[in-house]
Design a protein around this motif. Structure first.
Motif, PDB file in Angstrom:
ATOM      1  N   ALA A 224     -55.980 -28.366 -24.347  1.00 33.96           N
ATOM      2  CA  ALA A 224     -56.514 -29.344 -25.302  1.00 33.96           C
ATOM      3  C   ALA A 224     -57.503 -28.690 -26.262  1.00 33.96           C
ATOM      4  N   LYS A 225     -58.272 -27.749 -25.751  1.00 32.66           N
ATOM      5  CA  LYS A 225     -59.237 -27.043 -26.608  1.00 32.66           C
ATOM      6  C   LYS A 225     -58.524 -26.109 -27.589  1.00 32.66           C
ATOM      7  N   LEU A 226     -57.528 -25.377 -27.105  1.00 37.70           N
ATOM      8  CA  LEU A 226     -56.783 -24.467 -27.978  1.00 37.70           C
ATOM      9  C   LEU A 226     -56.000 -25.246 -29.049  1.00 37.70           C
ATOM     10  N   ALA A 227     -55.558 -26.442 -28.706  1.00 35.06           N
ATOM     11  CA  ALA A 227     -54.809 -27.267 -29.663  1.00 35.06           C
ATOM     12  C   ALA A 227     -55.742 -27.978 -30.642  1.00 35.06           C
ATOM     13  N   LYS A 228     -57.050 -27.876 -30.388  1.00 32.86           N
ATOM     14  CA  LYS A 228     -58.068 -28.515 -31.250  1.00 32.86           C
ATOM     15  C   LYS A 228     -57.952 -30.042 -31.253  1.00 32.86           C
ATOM     16  N   LEU A 229     -57.731 -30.607 -30.074  1.00 32.83           N
ATOM     17  CA  LEU A 229     -57.801 -32.059 -29.926  1.00 32.83           C
ATOM     18  C   LEU A 229     -59.254 -32.479 -30.153  1.00 32.83           C
ATOM     19  N   GLN A 230     -59.482 -33.374 -31.110  1.00 30.40           N
ATOM     20  CA  GLN A 230     -60.855 -33.665 -31.528  1.00 30.40           C
ATOM     21  C   GLN A 230     -61.378 -35.021 -31.093  1.00 30.40           C
ATOM     22  N   TYR A 231     -60.491 -35.945 -30.767  1.00 31.34           N
ATOM     23  CA  TYR A 231     -60.961 -37.320 -30.523  1.00 31.34           C
ATOM     24  C   TYR A 231     -59.913 -38.063 -29.712  1.00 31.34           C
ATOM     25  N   ILE A 232     -60.364 -38.925 -28.792  1.00 28.39           N
ATOM     26  CA  ILE A 232     -59.426 -39.750 -28.017  1.00 28.39           C
ATOM     27  C   ILE A 232     -59.934 -41.189 -27.940  1.00 28.39           C
ATOM     28  N   VAL A 233     -58.994 -42.095 -27.742  1.00 28.45           N
ATOM     29  CA  VAL A 233     -59.305 -43.451 -27.295  1.00 28.45           C
ATOM     30  C   VAL A 233     -58.508 -43.650 -26.015  1.00 28.45           C
ATOM     31  N   ASN A 234     -59.191 -43.702 -24.880  1.00 28.43           N
ATOM     32  CA  ASN A 234     -58.549 -43.913 -23.584  1.00 28.43           C
ATOM     33  C   ASN A 234     -59.038 -45.218 -22.983  1.00 28.43           C
ATOM     34  N   VAL A 235     -58.150 -45.934 -22.321  1.00 30.44           N
ATOM     35  CA  VAL A 235     -58.521 -47.209 -21.719  1.00 30.44           C
ATOM     36  C   VAL A 235     -58.247 -47.189 -20.216  1.00 30.44           C
ATOM     37  N   VAL A 236     -58.946 -48.075 -19.518  1.00 35.25           N
ATOM     38  CA  VAL A 236     -58.658 -48.386 -18.122  1.00 35.25           C
ATOM     39  C   VAL A 236     -58.034 -49.772 -18.127  1.00 35.25           C
ATOM     40  N   ILE A 237     -56.930 -49.945 -17.386  1.00 28.72           N
ATOM     41  CA  ILE A 237     -56.246 -51.237 -17.386  1.00 28.72           C
ATOM     42  C   ILE A 237     -56.399 -51.924 -16.034  1.00 28.72           C
ATOM     43  N   ASP A 238     -56.340 -53.278 -16.069  1.00 28.46           N
ATOM     44  CA  ASP A 238     -56.451 -54.042 -14.828  1.00 28.46           C
ATOM     45  C   ASP A 238     -55.075 -54.217 -14.190  1.00 28.46           C
ATOM     46  N   GLU A 239     -54.992 -55.032 -13.150  1.00 28.38           N
ATOM     47  CA  GLU A 239     -53.734 -55.193 -12.417  1.00 28.38           C
ATOM     48  C   GLU A 239     -52.629 -55.807 -13.270  1.00 28.38           C
ATOM     49  N   ASP A 240     -53.028 -56.526 -14.326  1.00 31.40           N
ATOM     50  CA  ASP A 240     -52.040 -57.124 -15.225  1.00 31.40           C
ATOM     51  C   ASP A 240     -51.744 -56.228 -16.430  1.00 31.40           C
ATOM     52  N   LYS A 241     -52.216 -54.993 -16.363  1.00 35.85           N
ATOM     53  CA  LYS A 241     -52.003 -53.982 -17.413  1.00 35.85           C
ATOM     54  C   LYS A 241     -52.681 -54.346 -18.740  1.00 35.85           C
ATOM     55  N   HIS A 242     -53.770 -55.085 -18.656  1.00 38.38           N
ATOM     56  CA  HIS A 242     -54.576 -55.408 -19.823  1.00 38.38           C
ATOM     57  C   HIS A 242     -55.776 -54.468 -19.891  1.00 38.38           C
ATOM     58  N   VAL A 243     -56.266 -54.200 -21.095  1.00 34.91           N
ATOM     59  CA  VAL A 243     -57.436 -53.336 -21.267  1.00 34.91           C
ATOM     60  C   VAL A 243     -58.641 -53.972 -20.565  1.00 34.91           C
ATOM     61  N   ALA A 244     -59.246 -53.233 -19.652  1.00 35.05           N
ATOM     62  CA  ALA A 244     -60.442 -53.717 -18.953  1.00 35.05           C
ATOM     63  C   ALA A 244     -61.682 -52.927 -19.345  1.00 35.05           C
ATOM     64  N   ALA A 245     -61.481 -51.717 -19.869  1.00 44.08           N
ATOM     65  CA  ALA A 245     -62.591 -50.882 -20.342  1.00 44.08           C
ATOM     66  C   ALA A 245     -62.010 -49.848 -21.297  1.00 44.08           C
ATOM     67  N   ALA A 246     -62.814 -49.394 -22.237  1.00 42.25           N
ATOM     68  CA  ALA A 246     -62.342 -48.409 -23.221  1.00 42.25           C
ATOM     69  C   ALA A 246     -63.381 -47.322 -23.417  1.00 42.25           C
ATOM     70  N   PHE A 247     -62.886 -46.103 -23.671  1.00 39.75           N
ATOM     71  CA  PHE A 247     -63.742 -44.930 -23.852  1.00 39.75           C
ATOM     72  C   PHE A 247     -63.206 -44.138 -25.038  1.00 39.75           C
ATOM     73  N   ALA A 248     -64.056 -43.904 -26.024  1.00 44.39           N
ATOM     74  CA  ALA A 248     -63.629 -43.208 -27.236  1.00 44.39           C
ATOM     75  C   ALA A 248     -64.604 -42.091 -27.564  1.00 44.39           C
ATOM     76  N   GLY A 249     -64.088 -41.063 -28.272  1.00 41.58           N
ATOM     77  CA  GLY A 249     -64.947 -39.974 -28.727  1.00 41.58           C
ATOM     78  C   GLY A 249     -64.440 -38.614 -28.316  1.00 41.58           C
TER      79      GLY A 249
END
Length: 422
Positions: A224-249
């Motif tokens: 990821a560092k060699l590819a120069k990935l600069q930013y992500i938006v990753n989420v945690v989902i609940d049992e119904d596959k809905h967004v329950a928390a989000a982490f960006a940066g």
């Protein structure tokens, strides 16, 4: 007690009142805002990074790596806001959405529409990564393991590389998300196979919920560092596959915070190792074949005493999940012979699916494994040197006959939702 199985579940009729039950607390995870608002809030307050709007300034091109059809990432609640911010920062920026298929087949247009919605699917520019097409990939460096890092040219040649994704426990990479958008997401097969090599899979740190010391994770971070990935938006989902928390940066800091958050809900610890451990692969669609069911079995393995009987509820209505996976176990003269052959395989000679049958072989050498599965699978399972049972109670009767009436039973209703710690 009901254990996940296909779309219906299986009833456990036997009295298991003395069993120890290990369940994740994901069911208690309640979102504090709407799915859209959670993602917006995370992007407005990025972890260790400028906003996506700021990153877009002065860039001619941007590539968003998106997950493929095999991942339940709620992209409809992520991509619109990533696209919006990029264009707010730079209205003229040329955006490509690169589908991270990893080692999977290409995503169809119908699957893409289901994932991202009609508007984005029909109006944005998409490229589907192909790990087997050498012409569409380019070498950009060498990983700490010595493996070549070969990634999709679309990712290598963009001015700004960002990614969406979700975080869940992963049975040999520790967790999904973050750096996995690059490796295996948009890597050539030579890099994927190198990363999933026998030596790495054999590491005691290549386990669910473990990042520190995990050789697969270390190479993924370097990629990821060699590819120069600069930013992500990753989420945690609940049992119904809905967004329950989000982490960006920042791809690494945001991912670490997301993993730590999720671990608080998934971590379980048996009071006593099980002489018998019964689990499932979470029901449909995740228990559709034997290949996928290896994941749930690793939770049982982590909670098991030496020589324990492991029972998994998995319908396997779609068969084995891979011909080479099936043949490796069917055709070997013994499990020891198979493992010796796997461990002698160099990194650059890794076979497709080798990691899956390596992990299953590891468990089979230590434990008796019983599949409660579709009756049509009995012969195939037995050919693979596994045991078939028609129902949970029959499997438990056999297990208690083997381990004795006082054997300690551990129940893990959903094996893919927990991180079993010693």
């Amino acid at each position: 007690m009901r254990i996940p199985y296909g779309t219906t579940g299986l009833e456990l009729k036997r009295d298991v009142s003395g069993a120890e039950v290990l369940e994740s607390a994901i069911g208690t995870l309640k979102a504090q805002a709407s799915e859209d608002d959670l993602v917006r809030q995370a992007m407005a307050n990025p972890i260790g990074s400028p906003t996506l709007r700021q990153l877009a300034q002065g860039k001619k091109t941007a590539t968003i790596i998106i997950s493929d059809h095999t991942r339940p990432v709620p992209s409809k609640h992520i991509l619109p806001f990533m696209l919006e911010e990029l264009r707010q920062g730079n209205p003229d920026i040329d955006i490509t959405l690169l589908i991270a298929t990893g080692f999977h087949r290409p995503t169809t247009h119908e699957e893409l529409v289901n994932k991202v919605g009609e508007k984005i699917a029909n109006e944005e520019k998409f490229v589907c990564h192909d790990s087997r097409d050498a012409e569409s990939n380019v070498e950009i460096g060498v990983l700490p393991s010595g493996a070549k890092l070969v990634i999709d040219k679309v990712a290598a040649q963009t001015d700004l590389l960002v990614a969406e994704g979700f975080i869940e426990p992963h049975f040999f990479a520790g967790f999904s998300g973050g750096r996995k958008s690059i490796l295996p997401g948009v890597c050539d097969q030579v890099t994927v196979l190198g990363n999933h090599c026998a030596k790495f899979i054999d590491s005691p740190y290549a386990r669910t919920g473990i990042l520190e010391g995990n050789p697969l994770h270390n190479d993924m971070v370097a990629a990821a560092k060699l590819a120069k990935l600069q930013y992500i938006v990753n989420v945690v989902i609940d049992e119904d596959k809905h967004v329950a928390a989000a982490f960006a940066g920042d791809p690494f800091q945001a991912h670490e915070q997301g993993c730590a958050f999720l671990k608080g809900y998934c971590r379980v610890k048996p009071e006593k190792k099980g002489d018998i451990v019964l689990t499932s692969n979470g029901g449909a669609p995740l228990d559709q074949n034997v290949y996928q069911s290896v994941k749930g079995l690793t939770a049982a393995e982590a909670a098991a005493a030496p020589g324990a009987v492991l029972i998994i509820s998995a319908r396997c209505n779609d068969g084995t999940g891979g011909e080479s996976f099936y043949r490796a176990l069917r055709d070997c003269s013994s499990l020891d012979e198979l493992m010796d052959r796997i461990l002698a395989t160099p990194m650059d000679k890794t076979d497709p699916d080798q990691w899956e049958y390596q992990i299953l072989c590891r468990m089979m050498r230590k434990h008796r494994i019983i599949f409660v599965s579709d009756p049509a699978m009995q012969q195939t399972l037995e050919e693979m040197k596994l045991e078939y049972a028609p129902d949970l109670d029959t499997a438990l009767d056999r297990a208690f006959a083997d381990k004795g009436p006082d054997a300690h039973l551990v129940l893990i209703p959903n094996g893919i939702s927990v991180i079993v710690e010693p």
